[in-house]
Design an enzyme around this catalytic site. Sequence first.
Site, PDB file in Angstrom:
ATOM      1  CE  LYS A   1     -32.950  20.717 -21.953  1.00  0.00           C
ATOM      2  NZ  LYS A   1     -31.683  20.919 -22.678  1.00  0.00           N
TER       3      LYS A   1
ATOM      4  CD  GLN B   1     -30.065  24.293 -23.419  1.00  0.00           C
ATOM      5  OE1 GLN B   1     -30.093  23.320 -22.661  1.00  0.00           O
ATOM      6  NE2 GLN B   1     -30.780  24.340 -24.524  1.00  0.00           N
TER       7      GLN B   1
ATOM      8  CG  ASP C   1     -26.968  17.484 -23.013  1.00  0.00           C
ATOM      9  OD1 ASP C   1     -28.176  17.355 -23.248  1.00  0.00           O
ATOM     10  OD2 ASP C   1     -26.472  18.491 -22.483  1.00  0.00           O
TER      11      ASP C   1
HETATM   12  N1  GUN Z   1     -29.572  22.907 -27.110  1.00  0.00           N
HETATM   13  C1  GUN Z   1     -30.586  22.418 -27.868  1.00  0.00           C
HETATM   14  N2  GUN Z   1     -30.881  21.156 -27.492  1.00  0.00           N
HETATM   15  C2  GUN Z   1     -30.045  20.843 -26.478  1.00  0.00           C
HETATM   16  C3  GUN Z   1     -29.885  19.684 -25.667  1.00  0.00           C
HETATM   17  O1  GUN Z   1     -30.563  18.653 -25.819  1.00  0.00           O
HETATM   18  N3  GUN Z   1     -28.923  19.774 -24.706  1.00  0.00           N
HETATM   19  C4  GUN Z   1     -28.146  20.888 -24.540  1.00  0.00           C
HETATM   20  N4  GUN Z   1     -27.219  20.849 -23.594  1.00  0.00           N
HETATM   21  N5  GUN Z   1     -28.272  21.968 -25.278  1.00  0.00           N
HETATM   22  C5  GUN Z   1     -29.225  21.952 -26.240  1.00  0.00           C
END
Ligand code: GUN
Length: 292
Positions: free
Chosen positions: A59, A103, A126
């Site tokens: 990311k 995350q 998110d």
């Molecule tokens: N853990 C698994 N997928 C995601 C996501 O799309 N965003 C976040 N913040 N954590 C995750």
Amino acid sequence: MTDEVTMTARIIDGKAIAAEVRAEVARACAELAKQGVTPGLATVLVGDDPASHVYVRSKRKACAEVGIKSWDHDLPAETSQDALLELVDKLNADDAVHGILVQIPLPDHVEEQTVLDAVAPTKDADGFHPYNLGRLLSGSPIVAPATPAGIQQLLLRSGVETSGAEVVIVGRSNIVGKPMGALLVQKAEGANSTVTICHTRTRNLAEHTRRADILIAAIGRAHAIAADMVKEGAVVIDVGMNRTEQGLVGDVDFDTVKEVASAITPVPGGVGPMTIAMLLSNVVSQTKRGLA
Ligand code: GUN
């Protein structure tokens, strides 16, 4: 001779479609730069989960490539909930930060929902905050969770008709299954589907999956969807990322299901790249809203 025609599914190229979205995001960032604005994403990663480290690294790299500044907050697994909430408050108050990503999963001693609730809805990258989920349910989304939003874009941009389609989602997580259903049931372009969400208490799973025109597997178990669970000609979307001795595999038994489906996403190179592309798009949306 036999008249039987065996069909092999079209592979939906998530990498290529994600590159399209990323190019659009890069253009939006260039426009913002002309106004002297650089979108900024703060990422918060707690603990040593290897998969989470891989995802967050991807990311951050993707941000740099499109012109989004990112700040990395890597914290030890023992970080207290209070310390985490303090950091989130600081990021909420920082004008250079337009998006915040915490995350998940978080370590067991931290209440995940409490931390997600603490992120300002206007900086939620998110779409996990209850305000943004409520906007999604009410049909006026600002940002949507990146994986389901990415799947919707995959379907739209690869010409899969969702309107009137029987969509069966397997998995009811807050980050994929539930928001996926909410997106596809909307009265909107790329939606208007008839949605079924299956889960661990579903009786006779295969009876449901065999009805699907579009089958979305978000189970978290390698090869859980076999060919006899899929209708001839269905579109199959594989959200799985399972690390096995054979490497990274999806929730769908790709080799056999591709002989039944009309289109299928591979793992890797299907849904994964779209999640990252939509995260970038969410950061730009939140940045633009902050300027309005
Ligand atoms: N853990 C698994 N997928 C995601 C996501 O799309 N965003 C976040 N913040 N954590 C995750």
